[in-house]
Design a protein around this motif. Structure first.
Motif, mmCIF file in Angstrom:
data_model
loop_
_atom_site.group_PDB
_atom_site.id
_atom_site.type_symbol
_atom_site.label_atom_id
_atom_site.label_comp_id
_atom_site.label_asym_id
_atom_site.label_seq_id
_atom_site.Cartn_x
_atom_site.Cartn_y
_atom_site.Cartn_z
ATOM 1 N N GLY A 1 0.797 -1.223 0.000
ATOM 2 C CA GLY A 1 0.000 0.000 0.000
ATOM 3 C C GLY A 1 0.823 1.262 0.000
ATOM 4 O O GLY A 1 2.044 1.240 -0.156
ATOM 5 N N TYR A 2 0.130 2.417 0.184
ATOM 6 C CA TYR A 2 0.757 3.715 -0.051
ATOM 7 C C TYR A 2 1.673 4.209 1.066
ATOM 8 O O TYR A 2 2.204 5.318 1.013
ATOM 9 C CB TYR A 2 -0.281 4.769 -0.387
ATOM 10 N N GLU A 3 1.877 3.393 2.107
ATOM 11 C CA GLU A 3 2.753 3.818 3.203
ATOM 12 C C GLU A 3 4.224 3.829 2.807
ATOM 13 O O GLU A 3 5.061 4.382 3.527
ATOM 14 C CB GLU A 3 2.566 2.896 4.413
ATOM 15 N N GLN A 4 4.566 3.202 1.689
ATOM 16 C CA GLN A 4 5.947 3.153 1.219
ATOM 17 C C GLN A 4 5.946 2.913 -0.283
ATOM 18 O O GLN A 4 4.960 2.435 -0.843
ATOM 19 C CB GLN A 4 6.740 2.041 1.913
ATOM 20 N N SER A 5 7.051 3.285 -0.926
ATOM 21 C CA SER A 5 7.224 2.931 -2.337
ATOM 22 C C SER A 5 8.057 1.664 -2.416
ATOM 23 O O SER A 5 8.707 1.262 -1.447
ATOM 24 C CB SER A 5 7.900 4.065 -3.116
ATOM 25 N N TYR A 6 8.083 1.052 -3.603
ATOM 26 C CA TYR A 6 8.814 -0.195 -3.801
ATOM 27 C C TYR A 6 9.775 -0.047 -4.972
ATOM 28 O O TYR A 6 9.431 0.533 -6.007
ATOM 29 C CB TYR A 6 7.844 -1.356 -4.050
ATOM 30 N N TYR A 7 10.984 -0.598 -4.766
ATOM 31 C CA TYR A 7 12.072 -0.524 -5.741
ATOM 32 C C TYR A 7 12.433 -1.932 -6.182
ATOM 33 O O TYR A 7 12.404 -2.880 -5.388
ATOM 34 C CB TYR A 7 13.288 0.152 -5.109
ATOM 35 N N ASN A 8 12.819 -2.066 -7.460
ATOM 36 C CA ASN A 8 13.261 -3.366 -7.947
ATOM 37 C C ASN A 8 14.307 -3.182 -9.036
ATOM 38 O O ASN A 8 14.160 -2.323 -9.911
ATOM 39 C CB ASN A 8 12.070 -4.149 -8.513
ATOM 40 N N ALA A 9 15.378 -3.982 -8.960
ATOM 41 C CA ALA A 9 16.366 -4.081 -10.042
ATOM 42 C C ALA A 9 16.037 -5.347 -10.815
ATOM 43 O O ALA A 9 16.150 -6.461 -10.288
ATOM 44 C CB ALA A 9 17.781 -4.137 -9.485
ATOM 45 N N MET A 10 15.612 -5.192 -12.054
ATOM 46 C CA MET A 10 15.132 -6.320 -12.837
ATOM 47 C C MET A 10 16.287 -7.221 -13.267
ATOM 48 O O MET A 10 17.446 -6.803 -13.323
ATOM 49 C CB MET A 10 14.348 -5.812 -14.048
ATOM 50 N N THR A 11 15.971 -8.461 -13.572
ATOM 51 C CA THR A 11 16.944 -9.441 -14.041
ATOM 52 C C THR A 11 17.012 -9.380 -15.563
ATOM 53 O O THR A 11 15.989 -9.523 -16.240
ATOM 54 C CB THR A 11 16.550 -10.862 -13.603
ATOM 55 N N ILE A 12 18.222 -9.157 -16.092
ATOM 56 C CA ILE A 12 18.394 -9.106 -17.545
ATOM 57 C C ILE A 12 18.327 -10.521 -18.106
ATOM 58 O O ILE A 12 19.049 -11.417 -17.661
ATOM 59 C CB ILE A 12 19.731 -8.449 -17.923
ATOM 60 N N GLN A 13 17.480 -10.724 -19.102
ATOM 61 C CA GLN A 13 17.327 -12.038 -19.738
ATOM 62 C C GLN A 13 17.927 -12.074 -21.142
ATOM 63 O O GLN A 13 18.447 -13.115 -21.566
ATOM 64 C CB GLN A 13 15.836 -12.416 -19.807
ATOM 65 N N SER A 14 17.839 -10.982 -21.869
ATOM 66 C CA SER A 14 18.355 -10.921 -23.250
ATOM 67 C C SER A 14 18.815 -9.494 -23.505
ATOM 68 O O SER A 14 18.040 -8.653 -23.940
ATOM 69 C CB SER A 14 17.267 -11.343 -24.248
ATOM 70 N N ALA A 15 20.104 -9.225 -23.240
ATOM 71 C CA ALA A 15 20.584 -7.847 -23.129
ATOM 72 C C ALA A 15 20.662 -7.106 -24.460
ATOM 73 O O ALA A 15 20.421 -5.903 -24.518
ATOM 74 C CB ALA A 15 21.956 -7.833 -22.459
ATOM 75 N N ASP A 16 21.013 -7.790 -25.548
ATOM 76 C CA ASP A 16 21.236 -7.106 -26.827
ATOM 77 C C ASP A 16 19.925 -6.893 -27.569
ATOM 78 O O ASP A 16 19.152 -7.841 -27.778
ATOM 79 C CB ASP A 16 22.197 -7.907 -27.698
ATOM 80 N N VAL A 17 19.688 -5.638 -27.965
ATOM 81 C CA VAL A 17 18.504 -5.287 -28.749
ATOM 82 C C VAL A 17 18.989 -4.596 -30.018
ATOM 83 O O VAL A 17 19.739 -3.617 -29.955
ATOM 84 C CB VAL A 17 17.560 -4.361 -27.964
ATOM 85 N N ASP A 18 18.565 -5.095 -31.158
ATOM 86 C CA ASP A 18 19.053 -4.565 -32.437
ATOM 87 C C ASP A 18 18.279 -3.324 -32.867
ATOM 88 O O ASP A 18 17.126 -3.111 -32.481
ATOM 89 C CB ASP A 18 18.922 -5.636 -33.529
ATOM 90 N N ALA A 19 18.936 -2.527 -33.700
ATOM 91 C CA ALA A 19 18.311 -1.335 -34.261
ATOM 92 C C ALA A 19 17.032 -1.711 -34.994
ATOM 93 O O ALA A 19 16.946 -2.765 -35.636
ATOM 94 C CB ALA A 19 19.283 -0.642 -35.212
ATOM 95 N N GLY A 20 16.029 -0.847 -34.897
ATOM 96 C CA GLY A 20 14.766 -1.083 -35.565
ATOM 97 C C GLY A 20 13.734 -1.794 -34.714
ATOM 98 O O GLY A 20 12.580 -1.948 -35.140
ATOM 99 N N LYS A 21 14.108 -2.228 -33.513
ATOM 100 C CA LYS A 21 13.157 -2.863 -32.606
ATOM 101 C C LYS A 21 12.390 -1.807 -31.802
ATOM 102 O O LYS A 21 12.805 -0.652 -31.697
ATOM 103 C CB LYS A 21 13.880 -3.798 -31.636
ATOM 104 N N VAL A 22 11.268 -2.226 -31.237
ATOM 105 C CA VAL A 22 10.513 -1.413 -30.287
ATOM 106 C C VAL A 22 10.596 -2.081 -28.920
ATOM 107 O O VAL A 22 10.436 -3.306 -28.811
ATOM 108 C CB VAL A 22 9.047 -1.248 -30.730
ATOM 109 N N ILE A 23 10.858 -1.287 -27.897
ATOM 110 C CA ILE A 23 10.916 -1.779 -26.525
ATOM 111 C C ILE A 23 9.707 -1.252 -25.754
ATOM 112 O O ILE A 23 9.372 -0.072 -25.849
ATOM 113 C CB ILE A 23 12.227 -1.348 -25.840
ATOM 114 N N LEU A 24 9.066 -2.148 -24.995
ATOM 115 C CA LEU A 24 7.966 -1.792 -24.104
ATOM 116 C C LEU A 24 8.324 -2.154 -22.671
ATOM 117 O O LEU A 24 8.988 -3.168 -22.425
ATOM 118 C CB LEU A 24 6.683 -2.544 -24.473
ATOM 119 N N PHE A 25 7.855 -1.331 -21.724
ATOM 120 C CA PHE A 25 7.901 -1.659 -20.300
ATOM 121 C C PHE A 25 6.477 -1.970 -19.881
ATOM 122 O O PHE A 25 5.566 -1.171 -20.107
ATOM 123 C CB PHE A 25 8.450 -0.488 -19.484
ATOM 124 N N THR A 26 6.256 -3.147 -19.286
ATOM 125 C CA THR A 26 4.905 -3.542 -18.904
ATOM 126 C C THR A 26 4.792 -3.775 -17.397
ATOM 127 O O THR A 26 5.775 -4.105 -16.725
ATOM 128 C CB THR A 26 4.456 -4.826 -19.637
#
Length: 272
Positions: free
Chosen positions: A226-251
């Motif tokens: 709930g709103y009494e605190q914020s939450y932080y997370n460092a995500m786990t990288i699964q596939s680091a290289d992204v080629d030119a022309g791709k679209v990236i989304l955060f979900t």
């Protein structure tokens, strides 16, 4: 510290002498030539009157060329193993950049449970009341299903494009870190993904549609209380290289909808 040659014969030290790899006695001119030892073994360095070149003779390494301060710490390092140039006391890739995704809690008010939603790129913070669903987040338990690997635009192009990060160069994702905060005292389980897709740029009837999605990074399930605190997370990288022309989304997804959420995500990357 140099080694004195006083009292020594050339036969005892000639291998330690440095010379230019050439058969003529011209010295430095416009031709770039290897620096070599007295017995003809090439070094990584080549010189001309205008060029200094460094190229490994046998192996790429993480320190092919180094500049150090007086204490012996690297301040510039050329890493030919990983094709990176690192600088400063932190030895961070010199072409490191940052991208941002974000939404305010009012923008996520229409999110429903167990569904992945694309978050606006560059902290647009609102989707104008519309939302971009990227599939179910559950099959038997929360967050055991990744976001959809494709998206077909029907009547929501004006909303979808707010969530796209169009990648213009080959990049490597180094880190994804995000905060989220609830707007009520009761939260739920939450999770996030960073996804990369092939995008249709033909400007036809399928323009902007996404396909061939892969998970670039993901979070563990986070229990938000709930709103009494914020939450932080460092995500786990699964596939680091992204080629030119791709679209990236955060979900983002949650298993219930006790709260609406403000989200602030930062992606650290460097150009390959």
């Amino acid at each position: 510290m140099g080694v004195s040659k006083t009292g020594k014969t050339p036969a005892s030290y000639y291998k330690s002498d440095v010379s230019v790899s050439q058969t003529s006695n011209t010295g430095f001119d416009s031709t770039t030539r290897k620096l070599c030892s007295g017995d003809g073994a090439d070094s990584a360095a080549s010189l001309s009157d205008d060029v200094l070149s460094v190229q490994p003779v046998n192996d790429d390494t993480t320190g092919t060329m180094l500049v150090k301060n007086n204490a012996g710490n690297n301040i510039l390092a050329v890493d030919t193993t990983n094709s990176k140039v690192l600088g400063g006391a932190s030895q961070t890739a010199l072409n490191t950049q940052y991208a941002h995704f974000g939404i305010e809690n009012s923008g996520s008010a229409n999110f429903v449970a167990d569904t992945h939603y694309a978050i606006p790129f560059q902290n647009n913070f609102t989707l104008g009341g519309a939302i971009v669903s990227m599939g179910s987040s559950t099959s038997s338990s929360f967050n055991d299903t990744n976001p959809a690997t494709s998206l077909t635009i029907s009547t929501t192009a004006m909303t979808v494009v707010q969530t796209y990060w169009y990648v213009m160069d080959d990049i490597t994702i180094d880190a994804v870190k995000w905060f989220h905060g609830a707007d009520t005292a009761t939260g739920e389980d939450t999770a996030a993904h960073l996804m990369a897709y092939t995008v249709d740029i033909a400007n036809g009837s399928t323009g902007g549609d996404l396909s061939s999605g892969v998970v670039v990074a993901d979070s563990a399930t986070i229990t938000n209380a709930g709103y009494e605190q914020s939450y932080y997370n460092a995500m786990t990288i699964q596939s680091a290289d992204v080629d030119a022309g791709k679209v990236i989304l955060f979900t983002f997804a949650s298993d219930t909808v006790n709260s609406d959420y403000s989200i602030n995500a930062t992606v650290k990357y460097h150009i390959r």
